[in-house]
Design an enzyme around this catalytic site. Structure first.
Site, short mmCIF file in Angstrom:
data_model
loop_
_atom_site.label_atom_id
_atom_site.label_comp_id
_atom_site.label_asym_id
_atom_site.label_seq_id
_atom_site.Cartn_x
_atom_site.Cartn_y
_atom_site.Cartn_z
N VAL A 56 -5.23 2.52 -12.79
CA VAL A 56 -6.49 1.63 -13.20
C VAL A 56 -7.81 2.74 -12.56
O VAL A 56 -7.69 3.40 -10.69
CB VAL A 56 -6.86 0.21 -12.50
CG1 VAL A 56 -7.70 -0.44 -12.72
CG2 VAL A 56 -5.56 -0.35 -13.78
N GLU A 79 14.49 5.48 10.15
CA GLU A 79 15.63 5.28 9.29
C GLU A 79 15.68 6.76 9.28
O GLU A 79 16.72 6.83 9.04
CB GLU A 79 14.38 4.12 8.42
CG GLU A 79 15.01 3.06 8.82
CD GLU A 79 14.85 1.86 7.80
OE1 GLU A 79 14.79 0.47 8.20
OE2 GLU A 79 13.68 1.75 6.78
C1 LIG Z 1 9.28 4.61 3.25
C2 LIG Z 1 8.82 3.24 3.56
C3 LIG Z 1 9.42 2.06 3.96
C4 LIG Z 1 9.69 0.86 3.77
N1 LIG Z 1 10.27 -0.45 4.48
C5 LIG Z 1 9.84 -1.46 4.10
C6 LIG Z 1 11.16 -2.16 4.78
O1 LIG Z 1 11.87 -1.93 5.20
N2 LIG Z 1 10.87 -3.91 5.24
C7 LIG Z 1 9.35 -4.09 4.00
O2 LIG Z 1 9.07 -5.42 4.18
N3 LIG Z 1 8.57 -3.11 3.60
C8 LIG Z 1 8.47 -2.59 4.25
N4 LIG Z 1 7.86 -1.16 3.84
C9 LIG Z 1 6.67 -1.86 3.04
C10 LIG Z 1 6.22 -2.30 1.80
O3 LIG Z 1 7.12 -1.41 1.19
C11 LIG Z 1 4.90 -3.05 1.28
O4 LIG Z 1 4.00 -3.09 2.46
C12 LIG Z 1 5.04 -3.00 -0.09
O5 LIG Z 1 5.77 -2.45 -1.47
C13 LIG Z 1 3.58 -3.81 -0.37
O6 LIG Z 1 3.56 -4.19 -1.25
P1 LIG Z 1 2.06 -3.72 -2.79
O7 LIG Z 1 2.42 -5.16 -3.96
O8 LIG Z 1 1.39 -4.38 -1.57
O9 LIG Z 1 2.16 -2.40 -3.00
P2 LIG Z 1 3.31 -0.95 -3.95
O10 LIG Z 1 4.36 -2.36 -3.42
O11 LIG Z 1 3.33 -0.04 -3.27
O12 LIG Z 1 3.07 -1.82 -4.87
C14 LIG Z 1 1.53 -0.79 -6.05
C15 LIG Z 1 1.59 -0.39 -7.26
O13 LIG Z 1 0.05 -0.98 -7.20
C16 LIG Z 1 -0.20 0.78 -8.45
N5 LIG Z 1 -0.61 1.27 -8.59
C17 LIG Z 1 -1.25 1.85 -7.19
N6 LIG Z 1 -2.45 2.21 -7.71
C18 LIG Z 1 -3.11 2.12 -8.86
C19 LIG Z 1 -3.35 2.47 -9.69
N7 LIG Z 1 -5.03 3.18 -9.85
N8 LIG Z 1 -3.27 2.38 -11.26
C20 LIG Z 1 -2.67 1.72 -11.84
N9 LIG Z 1 -1.70 0.86 -10.57
C21 LIG Z 1 -1.91 1.08 -9.94
C22 LIG Z 1 1.71 1.87 -7.90
O14 LIG Z 1 2.49 2.50 -9.17
C23 LIG Z 1 2.79 0.59 -6.75
O15 LIG Z 1 3.46 0.07 -8.80
C24 LIG Z 1 7.75 0.02 3.42
C25 LIG Z 1 7.34 1.41 2.64
C26 LIG Z 1 7.23 2.25 2.45
C27 LIG Z 1 6.72 3.96 1.82
#
Ligand SMILES: Cc1cc2nc3c(=O)[nH]c(=O)nc-3n(C[C@H](O)[C@H](O)[C@H](O)COP(=O)(O)OP(=O)(O)OC[C@H]3O[C@@H](n4cnc5c(N)ncnc54)[C@H](O)[C@@H]3O)c2cc1C
Length: 432
Positions: A68, A159
């Protein structure tokens, strides 16, 4: 499909709406276990799940693979990188965050981010490739081939550093009998005075001691000033020779947020009201890492999975009520904080609940294992991860030490500005 988008889509299962999940990846990534893929503890398939598999039993849901790039001027359709427009009645932006390097020279080019499955695989391949190179030419060890610098002393940095030191000492030392793996180093660099900023002092101290017992060199009050292919320069003038620099020092909203012409926080998150709507846009919601939602004291919610999941479910409730099923708009969103936990390594973890209850050591570690197995998506992944962990634990060994990929382009390179929305189209109301 991220944590917030998935929770929202699934919670709309019984609502009289058509749900369309749009994502640039056709799978969900369980990001909390990315570091285990990067350190050869788990296969990438164990922490990812196809979006269509997740939505398979949900009659009112469909998936669209697309990047997007923005929202059409009339605010009624998404625009995609392949020039398409996807109409919607309500939009839930859940595109998450990307790695933030804060303008540190060389960090974007030379440091390894750990925010996606492809990045985790690339990091694992690079580390193993460096060991192979040093095995062929031991002089490379002095130059830092077996040294990994991890920038950022939060959960991801800690980690990853702990898992790396165990990979080197317990596994690669056996894989490379003719290489002096005892010279492999893990250097954890943290700009602040202590690791794990969000935790209480005693757990922060425990974390540092537990890492140092595993041979990790912890550098506190050390800012990364420049990153190069062969190391990282710290603000105090010291140089850490390392052929691998991992960047775990923070995230920012995906670039999409900047293309929507909406108000943003300092970290690029989209400003929303207490019902997670963009001010003045009744049908535009934001959840998760991308949302600039604040608590009653005006503090931004942390960018963690539980916030994204709870916000996704909340917005699903709001949409369900908006289409006339289920009563008045819900009360303002309030995050129920279940607490936080992080591992350091084998038999070592920390846990701190919102109530103040704390645990450390193997009991916290066991709690961490259970919570993360349960949080994984799909029975197949849960059993596979449980088996891998049991195998790794009993054998002091790891699985997929494979060199598969070269370094991918930055994860959001192909998303000038975009989001992973849930386009809810109320059957027969607005569009039809
Ligand atoms: C290494 C790591 C370890 C973590 N450990 C923890 C933990 O132990 N505990 C915890 O609570 N949280 C943890 N987190 C944080 C947690 O993963 C995030 O807070 C959570 O994933 C946020 O969810 P979200 O739905 O906002 O985004 P996300 O899960 O990041 O999902 C975003 C989605 O949007 C899609 N997207 C982005 N841009 C576009 C676009 N332009 N067009 C189409 N699709 C798009 C991506 O492909 C993805 O699928 C960790 C994060 C990382 C990176």
């Amino acid at each position: 499909m991220g944590h917030g988008g998935m929770a929202c889509a699934q919670a709309l299962r019984r609502a009289p709406v058509d749900v369309l999940v749009v994502d640039r990846h056709n799978y969900h990534t369980f990001q909390p276990l990315l570091y285990q893929v990067a350190t050869a503890g788990l296969d990438v398939e164990n922490i990812t799940q196809p979006a269509r598999h997740i939505l398979r039993t949900q009659a009112n849901a469909d998936f669209r693979l697309a990047t997007v790039t923005g929202v059409a001027p009339d605010g009624r359709a998404l625009t995609t990188a392949d020039g398409d427009a996807i109409p919607f009645d309500a939009l839930v932006l859940a595109a998450g965050a990307t790695t933030a390097t804060f303008g540190v020279p060389g960090a974007d080019e030379h440091a390894f981010p750990l925010k996606s499955a492809t990045e985790a695989l690339a990091l694992r391949s690079h580390i193993l490739e460096r060991f192979e190179a040093a095995s062929a030419d031991p002089a490379l060890v002095d130059a830092g081939a077996l040294t990994v610098a991890v920038v950022g002393g939060g959960a991801t940095g800690v980690e990853t550093a702990g898992a790396l030191s165990e990979l080197f000492q317990c596994v690669l030392a056996k894989d490379f009998p003719h290489l002096d793996v005892s010279r492999a180093r893990v250097v954890l660099v943290e700009g602040g005075p202590a690791l794990m900023e969000a935790y209480d002092d005693d757990l922060r101290d425990y974390t540092r001691r537990a890492l140092e017992r595993r041979g990790v060199e912890v550098r506190l009050g050390a800012q990364a000033a420049r990153v190069a292919p062969d190391g990282v320069a710290l603000a105090d003038g010291t140089w850490v020779a390392a052929h691998t620099v991992i960047w775990a020092a923070g995230v920012k909203a995906v670039p999409l947020a900047g293309a929507l012409g909406l108000e943003q926080t300092r970290g690029g998150r989209l400003i929303v009201d207490d019902r997670l709507r963009v001010p003045g846009r009744e049908n535009l919601y934001v959840v998760g890492d991308l949302a600039g939602a604040t608590d009653a004291d005006g503090r931004l919610y942390p960018q963690v999975a539980q916030v994204a999941i709870q916000q996704g479910r909340y917005v699903a409730r709001a949409i369900t009520r908006a289409v006339g099923r289920g009563g008045p708009p819900p009360e303002p969103f309030v995050y129920r904080d279940p607490g936080m936990m992080a591992t350091i390594g084998r038999n070592a973890a920390i846990l701190q609940l919102a109530s103040g209850f704390k645990l450390r050591g193997w009991l916290a570690w066991l709690g961490w294992l259970l919570v993360h197995v349960v949080a994984l998506v799909g029975f197949r992944n849960r059993t596979a991860v449980l088996w891998s962990w049991l195998y790794n634990y009993w054998t002091y060994d790891r699985g997929p030490r494979l060199i598969l990929t070269a370094r991918p382009p930055a994860d959001d390179a192909d998303a000038p500005e975009g989001a992973a929305p849930v386009a809810a189209r109320t059957a027969g109301v607005a569009a039809e």
